[in-house]
Motif scaffolding. Structure first.
Motif, PDB file in Angstrom:
ATOM      1  N   VAL A 101       0.842  -1.195   0.000  1.00 44.87           N
ATOM      2  CA  VAL A 101       0.000   0.000   0.000  1.00 44.87           C
ATOM      3  C   VAL A 101       0.878   1.246   0.000  1.00 44.87           C
ATOM      4  CG1 VAL A 101      -0.150   0.056   2.531  1.00 44.87           C
ATOM      5  CG2 VAL A 101      -1.945   1.139   1.160  1.00 44.87           C
ATOM      6  N   LYS A 102       0.390   2.287  -0.664  1.00 42.84           N
ATOM      7  CA  LYS A 102       1.080   3.580  -0.651  1.00 42.84           C
ATOM      8  C   LYS A 102       0.237   4.563   0.137  1.00 42.84           C
ATOM      9  CE  LYS A 102       3.311   7.058  -3.555  1.00 42.84           C
ATOM     10  NZ  LYS A 102       3.539   7.533  -4.955  1.00 42.84           N
ATOM     11  N   TRP A 103       0.502   4.623   1.447  1.00 43.91           N
ATOM     12  CA  TRP A 103      -0.147   5.601   2.316  1.00 43.91           C
ATOM     13  C   TRP A 103       0.838   6.664   2.761  1.00 43.91           C
ATOM     14  CZ3 TRP A 103      -2.973   1.364   5.587  1.00 43.91           C
ATOM     15  CH2 TRP A 103      -4.197   1.058   4.982  1.00 43.91           C
ATOM     16  N   ARG A 104       2.124   6.378   2.592  1.00 47.05           N
ATOM     17  CA  ARG A 104       3.175   7.363   2.857  1.00 47.05           C
ATOM     18  C   ARG A 104       3.806   7.726   1.505  1.00 47.05           C
ATOM     19  NH1 ARG A 104       3.795   3.501   7.111  1.00 47.05           N
ATOM     20  NH2 ARG A 104       3.390   4.381   9.197  1.00 47.05           N
ATOM     21  N   ASP A 105       5.077   8.069   1.499  1.00 42.92           N
ATOM     22  CA  ASP A 105       5.714   8.525   0.257  1.00 42.92           C
ATOM     23  C   ASP A 105       6.062   7.401  -0.701  1.00 42.92           C
ATOM     24  OD1 ASP A 105       5.583  11.173   1.027  1.00 42.92           O
ATOM     25  OD2 ASP A 105       7.561  11.168   1.976  1.00 42.92           O
ATOM     26  N   ALA A 106       6.113   6.168  -0.195  1.00 39.83           N
ATOM     27  CA  ALA A 106       6.507   5.040  -1.029  1.00 39.83           C
ATOM     28  C   ALA A 106       5.622   3.840  -0.720  1.00 39.83           C
ATOM     29  CB  ALA A 106       7.975   4.683  -0.782  1.00 39.83           C
ATOM     30  N   VAL A 107       5.622   2.875  -1.609  1.00 40.18           N
ATOM     31  CA  VAL A 107       4.862   1.648  -1.395  1.00 40.18           C
ATOM     32  C   VAL A 107       5.540   0.823  -0.307  1.00 40.18           C
ATOM     33  CG1 VAL A 107       4.071  -0.508  -2.444  1.00 40.18           C
ATOM     34  CG2 VAL A 107       4.010   1.621  -3.764  1.00 40.18           C
ATOM     35  N   GLU A 108       4.758   0.354   0.651  1.00 41.54           N
ATOM     36  CA  GLU A 108       5.250  -0.489   1.736  1.00 41.54           C
ATOM     37  C   GLU A 108       4.514  -1.822   1.687  1.00 41.54           C
ATOM     38  OE1 GLU A 108       5.967   2.102   5.539  1.00 41.54           O
ATOM     39  OE2 GLU A 108       4.287   2.986   4.419  1.00 41.54           O
ATOM     40  N   THR A 109       5.233  -2.899   1.921  1.00 42.54           N
ATOM     41  CA  THR A 109       4.654  -4.231   1.863  1.00 42.54           C
ATOM     42  C   THR A 109       4.677  -4.877   3.242  1.00 42.54           C
ATOM     43  OG1 THR A 109       5.342  -4.497  -0.437  1.00 42.54           O
ATOM     44  CG2 THR A 109       4.777  -6.500   0.763  1.00 42.54           C
ATOM     45  N   ASP A 110       3.494  -5.196   3.753  1.00 43.37           N
ATOM     46  CA  ASP A 110       3.330  -5.864   5.055  1.00 43.37           C
ATOM     47  C   ASP A 110       3.884  -5.051   6.218  1.00 43.37           C
ATOM     48  OD1 ASP A 110       2.255  -7.997   3.618  1.00 43.37           O
ATOM     49  OD2 ASP A 110       4.119  -9.135   3.619  1.00 43.37           O
ATOM     50  N   SER A 111       4.068  -3.744   6.046  1.00 41.21           N
ATOM     51  CA  SER A 111       4.735  -2.988   7.102  1.00 41.21           C
ATOM     52  C   SER A 111       4.152  -1.589   7.334  1.00 41.21           C
ATOM     53  CB  SER A 111       6.232  -2.851   6.777  1.00 41.21           C
ATOM     54  OG  SER A 111       6.426  -2.173   5.549  1.00 41.21           O
ATOM     55  N   ALA A 112       3.086  -1.220   6.659  1.00 41.12           N
ATOM     56  CA  ALA A 112       2.559   0.144   6.807  1.00 41.12           C
ATOM     57  C   ALA A 112       1.968   0.376   8.193  1.00 41.12           C
ATOM     58  CB  ALA A 112       1.514   0.421   5.733  1.00 41.12           C
ATOM     59  N   LEU A 113       1.426  -0.688   8.805  1.00 39.89           N
ATOM     60  CA  LEU A 113       0.836  -0.583  10.136  1.00 39.89           C
ATOM     61  C   LEU A 113       1.558  -1.495  11.118  1.00 39.89           C
ATOM     62  CD1 LEU A 113      -2.998  -0.698   9.321  1.00 39.89           C
ATOM     63  CD2 LEU A 113      -1.635   1.331   9.878  1.00 39.89           C
ATOM     64  N   ARG A 114       1.777  -1.013  12.327  1.00 42.01           N
ATOM     65  CA  ARG A 114       2.245  -1.856  13.418  1.00 42.01           C
ATOM     66  C   ARG A 114       1.005  -2.415  14.117  1.00 42.01           C
ATOM     67  NH1 ARG A 114       4.886   2.795  14.722  1.00 42.01           N
ATOM     68  NH2 ARG A 114       3.917   2.838  16.792  1.00 42.01           N
ATOM     69  N   VAL A 115       0.934  -3.718  14.264  1.00 39.16           N
ATOM     70  CA  VAL A 115      -0.291  -4.340  14.763  1.00 39.16           C
ATOM     71  C   VAL A 115      -0.120  -4.864  16.179  1.00 39.16           C
ATOM     72  CG1 VAL A 115      -0.979  -4.964  12.421  1.00 39.16           C
ATOM     73  CG2 VAL A 115       0.274  -6.623  13.811  1.00 39.16           C
ATOM     74  N   CYS A 116      -1.247  -4.938  16.874  1.00 43.09           N
ATOM     75  CA  CYS A 116      -1.297  -5.472  18.229  1.00 43.09           C
ATOM     76  C   CYS A 116      -1.414  -6.988  18.169  1.00 43.09           C
ATOM     77  CB  CYS A 116      -2.493  -4.875  18.962  1.00 43.09           C
ATOM     78  SG  CYS A 116      -2.667  -5.415  20.662  1.00 43.09           S
ATOM     79  N   ARG A 117      -0.508  -7.694  18.815  1.00 43.10           N
ATOM     80  CA  ARG A 117      -0.493  -9.155  18.742  1.00 43.10           C
ATOM     81  C   ARG A 117      -1.549  -9.785  19.640  1.00 43.10           C
ATOM     82  NH1 ARG A 117       1.809  -9.559  13.991  1.00 43.10           N
ATOM     83  NH2 ARG A 117       3.805  -8.443  13.896  1.00 43.10           N
ATOM     84  N   THR A 118      -1.968  -9.075  20.678  1.00 36.39           N
ATOM     85  CA  THR A 118      -3.036  -9.568  21.560  1.00 36.39           C
ATOM     86  C   THR A 118      -4.103  -8.489  21.621  1.00 36.39           C
ATOM     87  OG1 THR A 118      -1.837  -8.737  23.488  1.00 36.39           O
ATOM     88  CG2 THR A 118      -1.521 -11.055  22.898  1.00 36.39           C
ATOM     89  N   PRO A 119      -4.922  -8.374  20.582  1.00 37.92           N
ATOM     90  CA  PRO A 119      -5.868  -7.261  20.493  1.00 37.92           C
ATOM     91  C   PRO A 119      -6.968  -7.348  21.539  1.00 37.92           C
ATOM     92  CG  PRO A 119      -6.298  -8.868  18.768  1.00 37.92           C
ATOM     93  CD  PRO A 119      -5.014  -9.281  19.426  1.00 37.92           C
ATOM     94  N   PRO A 120      -7.509  -6.189  21.933  1.00 35.36           N
ATOM     95  CA  PRO A 120      -8.635  -6.182  22.862  1.00 35.36           C
ATOM     96  C   PRO A 120      -9.915  -6.615  22.150  1.00 35.36           C
ATOM     97  CG  PRO A 120      -8.157  -3.964  22.110  1.00 35.36           C
ATOM     98  CD  PRO A 120      -7.070  -4.849  21.562  1.00 35.36           C
ATOM     99  N   GLU A 121     -10.959  -6.799  22.927  1.00 31.16           N
ATOM    100  CA  GLU A 121     -12.260  -7.094  22.344  1.00 31.16           C
ATOM    101  C   GLU A 121     -12.802  -5.838  21.658  1.00 31.16           C
ATOM    102  OE1 GLU A 121     -13.804 -10.106  22.288  1.00 31.16           O
ATOM    103  OE2 GLU A 121     -11.943 -10.878  23.167  1.00 31.16           O
ATOM    104  N   GLY A 122     -13.743  -6.040  20.746  1.00 27.56           N
ATOM    105  CA  GLY A 122     -14.364  -4.890  20.096  1.00 27.56           C
ATOM    106  C   GLY A 122     -14.933  -5.261  18.745  1.00 27.56           C
ATOM    107  N   THR A 123     -15.781  -4.389  18.231  1.00 27.22           N
ATOM    108  CA  THR A 123     -16.350  -4.557  16.895  1.00 27.22           C
ATOM    109  C   THR A 123     -15.237  -4.662  15.864  1.00 27.22           C
ATOM    110  OG1 THR A 123     -18.338  -3.318  17.488  1.00 27.22           O
ATOM    111  CG2 THR A 123     -17.807  -3.437  15.155  1.00 27.22           C
TER     112      THR A 123
END
Length: 238
Positions: A101-123
């Motif tokens: 995805v290109k959300w910054r200045d360049a295309v990033e693969t599998d790395s644009a977002l840092r994800v939570c490994r143990t996410p909370p509950e929620g919609t």
């Protein structure tokens, strides 16, 4: 800095249609990623107009405090929201992200977002994106097929059991970066059924794999930690 990003989503209904070519909205202060894009409206020939009275936003922050501040008082951060008739806002944590995805200045693969490994509950909230390279070989006819397919998928989601909200913000006409499709679901199973089992979305995916309609794509999943306001009306017809 948090180990994972925090995200604020917005859906803004303005009283009049605003063209991306005529108006440059300021970015969300402090956001690591900022996307604010007009909802897709297709003209008579199926060409996106990059103009709408409804715009979709995504602000990605490095820490919870900044994201919550934007969620609690979005107008304090984005004064132009005073022009809106309706503002919906949500706070969310990403727990899965794959693709290019290109959300910054360049295309990033599998790395644009840092994800939570143990996410909370929620919609469950899902963001997808698609984009084209500068030297893309995807012909215009296939690009228009994709745009029409996005419309069909949104209509299909609207009828899918378990879908809460859905919309798409088209980013190409704003700054050349990728936009986003945002959908909210009352369960993971409902999303999987609508997106990956036989149906409109699965048909579009199969069509792309057979004959490419875009050069890159991504999908991300989030747990919503809060929502404020009404989703609002549909965009005016093109």
């Amino acid at each position: 800095m948090s180990d994972f990003h925090w995200v604020t989503f917005l859906r803004v209904c303005f009283p009049d249609i605003i063209a991306a070519a005529d108006r440059r909205f300021p970015a969300m202060p402090g956001a690591d990623i900022w996307r604010f894009c007009p909802t897709q409206r297709l003209g008579p020939e199926g060409i996106p107009s990059y103009a709408s009275d409804v715009w979709c936003g995504m602000a990605v922050f490095d820490d919870e405090e900044a994201a919550r501040a934007a969620f609690d008082d979005p107008q304090a951060h984005l004064p132009f929201l005073a022009e809106a008739e309706n503002v919906w806002v949500a706070l969310a944590v990403p727990f899965a992200h794959r693709g290019a995805v290109k959300w910054r200045d360049a295309v990033e693969t599998d790395s644009a977002l840092r994800v939570c490994r143990t996410p909370p509950e929620g919609t469950l909230a899902v963001v997808t994106s698609a984009g084209f390279d500068a030297d893309s070989a995807v012909p215009m006819a296939r690009r228009l097929d994709f745009a029409r397919g996005v419309e069909a998928v949104l209509k299909g989601y609207a009828e899918a059991p378990g879908n809460i909200f859905r919309d798409v913000g088209n980013g190409a006409g704003v700054d050349g970066r990728d936009g986003l499709t945002l959908s909210l679901w009352d369960s993971d199973a409902a999303m999987v059924q609508a997106a990956y089992k036989p149906g409109v979305h699965r048909g579009q995916m199969d069509g792309h794999f057979g004959d490419a309609m875009f050069d890159r794509s991504s999908f991300s999943r989030f747990r919503v930690q809060g929502m404020r306001g009404d989703w609002g009306r549909a965009a005016a017809a093109a």
